[in-house]
Structure formats: C-alpha cells, structure tokens
Design a protein around this motif. Structure first.
Motif, PDB file in Angstrom:
ATOM      1  N   TYR A 110      -3.097   3.008  13.630  1.00 23.41           N
ATOM      2  CA  TYR A 110      -3.253   3.092  12.109  1.00 23.41           C
ATOM      3  C   TYR A 110      -2.725   4.653  11.772  1.00 23.41           C
ATOM      4  O   TYR A 110      -1.802   4.823  10.656  1.00 23.41           O
ATOM      5  N   LYS A 111      -3.420   6.149  12.519  1.00 21.27           N
ATOM      6  CA  LYS A 111      -3.422   6.532  12.424  1.00 21.27           C
ATOM      7  C   LYS A 111      -1.705   7.051  12.400  1.00 21.27           C
ATOM      8  O   LYS A 111      -1.396   7.973  11.680  1.00 21.27           O
ATOM      9  N   MET A 112      -1.047   6.503  14.003  1.00 21.93           N
ATOM     10  CA  MET A 112       0.034   7.140  14.192  1.00 21.93           C
ATOM     11  C   MET A 112       1.408   6.290  12.450  1.00 21.93           C
ATOM     12  O   MET A 112       1.871   6.282  12.757  1.00 21.93           O
ATOM     13  N   MET A 113       0.544   5.116  12.549  1.00 24.77           N
ATOM     14  CA  MET A 113       1.290   4.823  10.707  1.00 24.77           C
ATOM     15  C   MET A 113       0.923   4.721  10.068  1.00 24.77           C
ATOM     16  O   MET A 113       1.904   4.039   9.147  1.00 24.77           O
ATOM     17  N   GLY A 114       0.551   6.088  10.073  1.00 30.33           N
ATOM     18  CA  GLY A 114       0.443   6.741   8.944  1.00 30.33           C
ATOM     19  C   GLY A 114      -0.510   5.677   7.751  1.00 30.33           C
ATOM     20  O   GLY A 114      -0.520   5.704   6.376  1.00 30.33           O
TER      21      GLY A 114
ATOM     22  N   VAL B 265       0.793  -1.060   0.157  1.00 31.90           N
ATOM     23  CA  VAL B 265      -0.226  -0.118   0.131  1.00 31.90           C
ATOM     24  C   VAL B 265       0.826   1.274   0.022  1.00 31.90           C
ATOM     25  O   VAL B 265       0.378   2.427   0.198  1.00 31.90           O
ATOM     26  N   ARG B 266       2.096   0.993   0.248  1.00 32.72           N
ATOM     27  CA  ARG B 266       2.973   1.841   0.085  1.00 32.72           C
ATOM     28  C   ARG B 266       3.646   2.378  -0.519  1.00 32.72           C
ATOM     29  O   ARG B 266       4.012   2.076  -1.469  1.00 32.72           O
ATOM     30  N   HIS B 267       3.734   3.335  -1.205  1.00 33.85           N
ATOM     31  CA  HIS B 267       4.486   3.856  -2.920  1.00 33.85           C
ATOM     32  C   HIS B 267       5.505   3.519  -2.930  1.00 33.85           C
ATOM     33  O   HIS B 267       6.098   3.160  -4.305  1.00 33.85           O
ATOM     34  N   ASP B 268       6.673   3.361  -1.788  1.00 35.91           N
ATOM     35  CA  ASP B 268       8.283   3.324  -1.880  1.00 35.91           C
ATOM     36  C   ASP B 268       8.398   2.227  -1.185  1.00 35.91           C
ATOM     37  O   ASP B 268       9.327   1.799  -1.266  1.00 35.91           O
ATOM     38  N   ASN B 269       7.155   1.063  -0.683  1.00 34.12           N
ATOM     39  CA  ASN B 269       7.214  -0.469  -0.153  1.00 34.12           C
ATOM     40  C   ASN B 269       7.844   0.204   1.078  1.00 34.12           C
ATOM     41  O   ASN B 269       7.958  -0.865   1.432  1.00 34.12           O
ATOM     42  N   ARG B 270       8.042   1.062   1.747  1.00 32.52           N
ATOM     43  CA  ARG B 270       9.428   1.243   2.745  1.00 32.52           C
ATOM     44  C   ARG B 270       8.672   0.532   4.145  1.00 32.52           C
ATOM     45  O   ARG B 270       7.428   1.600   4.424  1.00 32.52           O
ATOM     46  N   PHE B 271       8.184   0.214   5.267  1.00 32.74           N
ATOM     47  CA  PHE B 271       7.758  -0.060   6.406  1.00 32.74           C
ATOM     48  C   PHE B 271       8.976  -0.470   7.059  1.00 32.74           C
ATOM     49  O   PHE B 271      10.376  -0.985   6.470  1.00 32.74           O
ATOM     50  N   THR B 272       9.066   0.157   8.687  1.00 33.78           N
ATOM     51  CA  THR B 272       9.951   0.298   9.615  1.00 33.78           C
ATOM     52  C   THR B 272       9.429  -1.554  10.350  1.00 33.78           C
ATOM     53  O   THR B 272       8.202  -2.278  10.414  1.00 33.78           O
ATOM     54  N   GLU B 273      10.008  -2.140  11.237  1.00 32.35           N
ATOM     55  CA  GLU B 273       9.947  -3.326  11.422  1.00 32.35           C
ATOM     56  C   GLU B 273       8.760  -3.203  13.107  1.00 32.35           C
ATOM     57  O   GLU B 273       8.306  -4.299  13.329  1.00 32.35           O
ATOM     58  N   GLN B 274       8.736  -2.120  13.848  1.00 30.50           N
ATOM     59  CA  GLN B 274       8.107  -1.458  14.621  1.00 30.50           C
ATOM     60  C   GLN B 274       6.512  -1.678  13.918  1.00 30.50           C
ATOM     61  O   GLN B 274       5.572  -2.442  14.470  1.00 30.50           O
ATOM     62  N   GLU B 275       6.299  -1.116  12.731  1.00 33.51           N
ATOM     63  CA  GLU B 275       5.773  -1.042  12.392  1.00 33.51           C
ATOM     64  C   GLU B 275       4.789  -2.576  11.678  1.00 33.51           C
ATOM     65  O   GLU B 275       2.961  -2.846  12.393  1.00 33.51           O
TER      66      GLU B 275
END
Length: 454
Positions: free
Chosen positions: A397-401, A220-230
């Motif tokens: 979810y809001k905090m995760m963007g 769902v993210r254009h740049d495919n990036r996410f953190t381990e915590q998320e």
C-alpha cells in the motif's frame, strides 16, 4: 467535574486502584478449571465451535496426536485461492467481484451471472440520499474504521426492511454492503483529511464500468488517476483479504451476533469493530510503525547482524512500541508459510523494482528471514514461524501511495464479503442456536453490608 481540563481523569485514576484490588484473577485458575483461553486448545489449535462451507485455513497437519508444520493453504468454497487467482489473472480479469460471488453463493459464476452480479454491485454503489452529509460530514472521525462501523450501523435507519431475516432480504443487504462499504471508506477518508489534516475536500462518485478496486483508487485520489498495475494489485489484495475461515475474530464476532437473531447491520458493524484492533486487522499499521523504527535506527539495512540485534531489542521491549512483538511474523494457524504473504511478496518485489524501493523490500525480507532465529535466541522459542500477510500488505500500500489510515479500512472493504457469507450461513444454517460459551465464576460469596457499616 464538567469544565475541568482533565475531564474528571483525576477521579477516574483514583478509582483504578480500587478496581485492581477487587478484580485480580489468578492465572492458575485457567489451568485448574481447564479454561481454553482465547478459545484455543493447549496445543494451540482452535476450539471447534461450528462447521462451515465457506473458507478453510490449513497450516499444519495432525498425526498420532502431534501437530506437524506444512505450507499454508487458503481455500475458498473448496477452491485453493492460488488457483482462483491464477485463473482470473491469466485471463486478464479483475477477480474481487468473482471471488465475492463464489464466497456468497458457493459456486463460480458463469459469464452471464458474473456480469449480472457486477451490475448489481454497480447499481448499489450510491449511498442513501443525504447519508454522506448527515452521517459522515456532520460527525467526522479521526479514525476511518470508527466512522465505517458507525456508518454501517446507521444504514439500518435507511433500510425500509432492516429486520427481515429471509434469504432474499439478507442477500439484498449483503450486496448493498459490499457495494457501499468502499464508498463509505472513501468519503470517511476524505472528510477525515479535510477536518483533521486541513486538506481540501473532494468527494468522488463511483464510475460505472470500473471494478471495485479501480473505483476505490478513483474515489480516494484528488485527480482520480491510477495505473493498471495499481488497480490489479489492489484487486489481488482484496481477493486475499476477502475470507479467512469462520474462526477469525471478526468473522466469529459477526457469527456470534448473528446467532442472536439481530439485524445484518449490527452484526457487520461488530465485525468492523473487531477488525480495527491491532491484534487483528490493525496489525498492518503496526508493521509499518515498527519498520519506521527499524529504518531509522538500523544504519546498514543489509547487515544481517545489525538487523538481528535490533529485532532482539524489540523482543526485549527495549525499542519500538515496547510491546515485545515483531509485527507481521507468526500466525495462529500458518506454520511454514502464509499463502497470502507468499503471493503478495512476489508482487511486492515486482512493484519495488519499478518504484526504486528494492532496498526497503529487502529489509522486509531480512526481518522475515531473521525473526525465527531471534525468537530462538531471545525467548528460547523454537516453534516454526512464518511471515503473515500483514508483513507485506502495508508495504504494498505504501508503494502505491495509499495512506496508512486506509490500510485497515481496505481490509474491511474486502472482508465484508466473508462477513456477509458467514452471516448468511449462521442465520440460515442447521445449528440455529445462540452462541453462548460458559465462564467460570470465581468470586467468593459474601453478604451485603449496609452503607453505614462499610
């Protein structure tokens, strides 16, 4: 009427008066005939409609015919969900796939079975050929849940054996749905943003080796990036949302349809439609809408009296959406606590500290703390009320963007596991009867009147 800007609404509006004149039901009828509205007993407990081995929701105990509050417990196949979560988190593993296996089959998988199951999900991520183009791109929807329901139903047409009710075929369909629903949600969201929000269109393919939570964030993210915590937090949310007993509205809808002998896709699509409602899965969006009013109108978030005064206005239908409801508070079963909310709140605090959003988190806490006394003051309602999972899930979810239009679809991505488990139990269970409650007919008998005499 075709071509009119009001689409015939003037005529329809005129029919409303006629409808109301002939369709009023006296509320006293429900008490007169002992109707259990909402399939609930007079003391608020649910009408017993079946038996299940899948999930159990405990929020009170009964002694000498009286209900007494207790800390809530959520049980998956006999295992307390808190123990389940503690188990896989202590070992540093994602837990949704393991939870899905447990709910579907009734036992925890060993390491080999778990890897085989994860591989089966990975092998079934890919949607049927041209499905996204034909079913999602060509008919975009402003609501992702609407598109999800239509897409699930459409999968019937891409299944070479959709009506076979054998256990093997039902399990195949269940595994495919669990794997494909997150992909459908991601694609439906991308198309919605493209057509309705004028954004660029990005469609990402799931990556092998990633968990369901990781793949969804990747998709769902254009740049495919996410953190381990998320990813870990989203995985936790999905575990907490995966099942909630056979009596919740969407699971019951799935079981009602399944009892008729219909196909898997029809039953699950009905459950999606149920979850979309603001009294069910759509409540998390209503929570965030309510907090936008609170955050805008309350000048000092740390002033309990000002917050309490505003909550009173909400209850009196003077502000907010004028429904008179404080969303995220109260539950049909849980009394002292909702274990899902307790767990999510803990991780929400940790994330709020890292995101610099602790003041907003504390406002959520204030609403949780003050609502029971406001209910007592405004409505004289002194029953025990706790926060439910919707109070904190949207904020997480809001905090995760994650955008709001994905809040309820995320719920569906997880709950499809519970729906499939209940579907399997209903189709293969010992009851083997169509669910068919009764309704008391109250319309008086009358003769037919010829058209010229009306």
């Amino acid at each position: 009427m075709e071509g009119k800007k009001d689409n015939g609404m003037d005529f329809v509006t005129s029919l409303c008066e006629e409808y109301r004149a002939h369709n009023y039901i006296d509320p006293s009828y429900y008490e007169r005939w002992g109707v259990k509205r909402g399939l609930r007993n007079a003391d608020g407990t649910g009408v017993l409609a079946g038996v299940t081995q899948i999930g159990n929701v405990l929020g009170y105990y009964v002694q000498d015919g009286e209900r007494y509050p207790m800390d809530g417990k959520l049980i998956y196949r006999g295992i307390n969900v808190e123990e389940l979560i503690d188990g896989f988190m202590r070992e540093g593993r994602f837990g949704f796939e393991e939870t899905a296996y447990l709910l579907l089959f009734g036992a925890l998988p060993d390491r080999t079975r778990l890897e085989e199951f994860k591989q089966a999900l990975s092998d079934n991520h890919t949607l049927p050929k041209m499905f996204t183009e034909d079913m999602i791109l060509k008919a975009p929807s402003p609501d992702v849940m609407n598109k999800l329901a239509r897409s699930v139903l459409a999968l019937y047409s891409y299944d070479d054996n959709p009506d076979d009710l054998s256990l093997a075929n039902q399990l195949r369909q269940a595994i495919q749905l669990i794997a494909r629903v997150p992909v459908i949600v991601a694609h439906a969201f991308a198309v919605k943003r493209h057509y309705y929000n004028d954004e660029s269109l990005y469609l990402h393919r799931p990556q092998p080796g990633l968990s369901v939570a990781e793949n969804f964030l990747y998709s769902v993210r254009h740049d495919n990036r996410f953190t381990e915590q998320e990813a870990r937090l989203l995985d936790l949310c999905m575990v907490l949302h995966a099942e909630h007993g056979g009596g919740n509205n969407s699971a019951f809808a799935c079981r009602v349809l399944s009892s008729s002998g219909t196909d898997m896709y029809s039953a699950v699509a009905a459950a999606v439609g149920s979850l979309k409602g603001p009294r069910h899965g759509g409540a998390n969006k209503k929570v965030m809408e309510m907090f936008r009013y609170i955050e805008s109108d309350v000048k000092d978030w740390k002033d309990d009296e000002e917050v309490k005064d505003y909550l009173g206005k909400i209850l009196r239908k003077e502000t907010g959406d004028r429904s008179g409801l404080i969303y995220g508070m109260g539950h049909a079963i849980y009394t002292l606590s909702d274990p899902r909310a307790v767990l999510l709140k803990k991780f929400a605090r940790e994330l709020a500290e890292t995101k610099g959003m602790l003041d907003e988190f504390q406002l959520f806490e204030a609403v949780e703390r003050l609502t029971p006394s406001v209910l007592a003051d405004v409505k004289g309602d002194k029953k025990v009320v706790c926060a439910n999972i919707d109070l904190y899930s949207g904020f997480v979810y809001k905090m995760m963007g994650i955008p709001e239009e994905l809040y309820t679809p995320l719920f569906a991505m997880a709950r499809v596991v519970g729906w499939c488990a209940h579907r399997l139990e209903e189709v293969g269970g010992s009851a083997n009867r169509i669910i068919r409650p009764a309704y008391k007919a109250v319309a008086p008998l009358r003769p037919f009147v010829p058209l010229d005499q009306r």
